[in-house]
Design a protein around this motif. Structure first.
Motif, mmCIF file in Angstrom:
data_model
loop_
_atom_site.group_PDB
_atom_site.id
_atom_site.type_symbol
_atom_site.label_atom_id
_atom_site.label_comp_id
_atom_site.label_asym_id
_atom_site.label_seq_id
_atom_site.Cartn_x
_atom_site.Cartn_y
_atom_site.Cartn_z
ATOM 1 N N LEU A 285 0.830 -1.208 0.000
ATOM 2 C CA LEU A 285 0.000 0.000 0.000
ATOM 3 C C LEU A 285 0.861 1.254 0.000
ATOM 4 N N VAL B 97 -6.252 -1.145 4.617
ATOM 5 C CA VAL B 97 -6.677 0.026 3.840
ATOM 6 C C VAL B 97 -5.911 1.286 4.233
ATOM 7 N N SER C 289 -5.412 3.962 1.424
ATOM 8 C CA SER C 289 -5.881 3.573 0.101
ATOM 9 C C SER C 289 -6.800 4.660 -0.460
ATOM 10 N N GLN D 172 2.267 1.829 -3.432
ATOM 11 C CA GLN D 172 1.242 2.286 -4.375
ATOM 12 C C GLN D 172 0.827 3.729 -4.129
ATOM 13 N N VAL D 173 0.573 4.075 -2.876
ATOM 14 C CA VAL D 173 0.049 5.404 -2.548
ATOM 15 C C VAL D 173 1.147 6.460 -2.554
#
Length: 152
Positions: A19, A48, A69, A22-23
């Motif tokens: 995560l 999340v 997320s 990605q973020v």
């Protein structure tokens, strides 16, 4: 929503790493993860959100790699993760909390009573700045969302 500690190199920990990549669009050095205490926000068995704390000598704790997320942003998860990180620092008797925040997230941290410590700097074409907060200071932000249970 449940905020919990992720066991080092567990399924939740690796989901948190993914995560963050990605973020935040950063590459995570898995070997350095052992120095961090990683919190995760869990929803329906899925990570999340995540935030980490690294403890330093002289009562300083550093919050690192706060990421939520995209479909869960704006739902108070970042505040819940920061609450967990700040409480962990207090529980470990660390009186100062520092972090490097992206300029784009400055309002989030300023609402939580962080103050700019040094001038902004640029890394990988992203502008950051150092922030600091006394661990004893309560946050004065508007929570306005789900409360979290302290399960760590």
């Amino acid at each position: 929503m449940n905020i919990q500690l992720a066991t080092l190199y567990s399924k939740e920990h690796f989901e948190a790493i993914t995560l963050r990549e990605q973020v935040l669009h950063t590459e995570v050095d898995v070997k350095k993860e052992a120095k961090l205490t990683v919190f995760v926000a869990m929803k329906d068995g899925r990570v999340v959100g995540t935030a980490s704390v690294q403890l330093y000598p002289f009562g300083i704790a550093r919050v690192r790699q706060v990421a939520v997320s995209p479909e869960f942003q704006g739902k108070n998860i970042g505040n819940q993760l920061m609450d967990a990180c700040e409480q962990f620092a207090k529980d470990q008797r660390h009186s100062k909390i520092i972090l490097t925040g992206r300029i784009t997230a400055s309002t989030f941290y300023l609402k939580r009573d962080y103050r700019a410590l040094l001038f902004p700097f640029k890394k990988h074409d992203i502008e950051f700045f150092w922030l600091i907060k006394n661990a004893e200071e309560p946050a004065h932000y508007l929570a306005g969302g789900e409360s979290y249970e302290r399960s760590y």
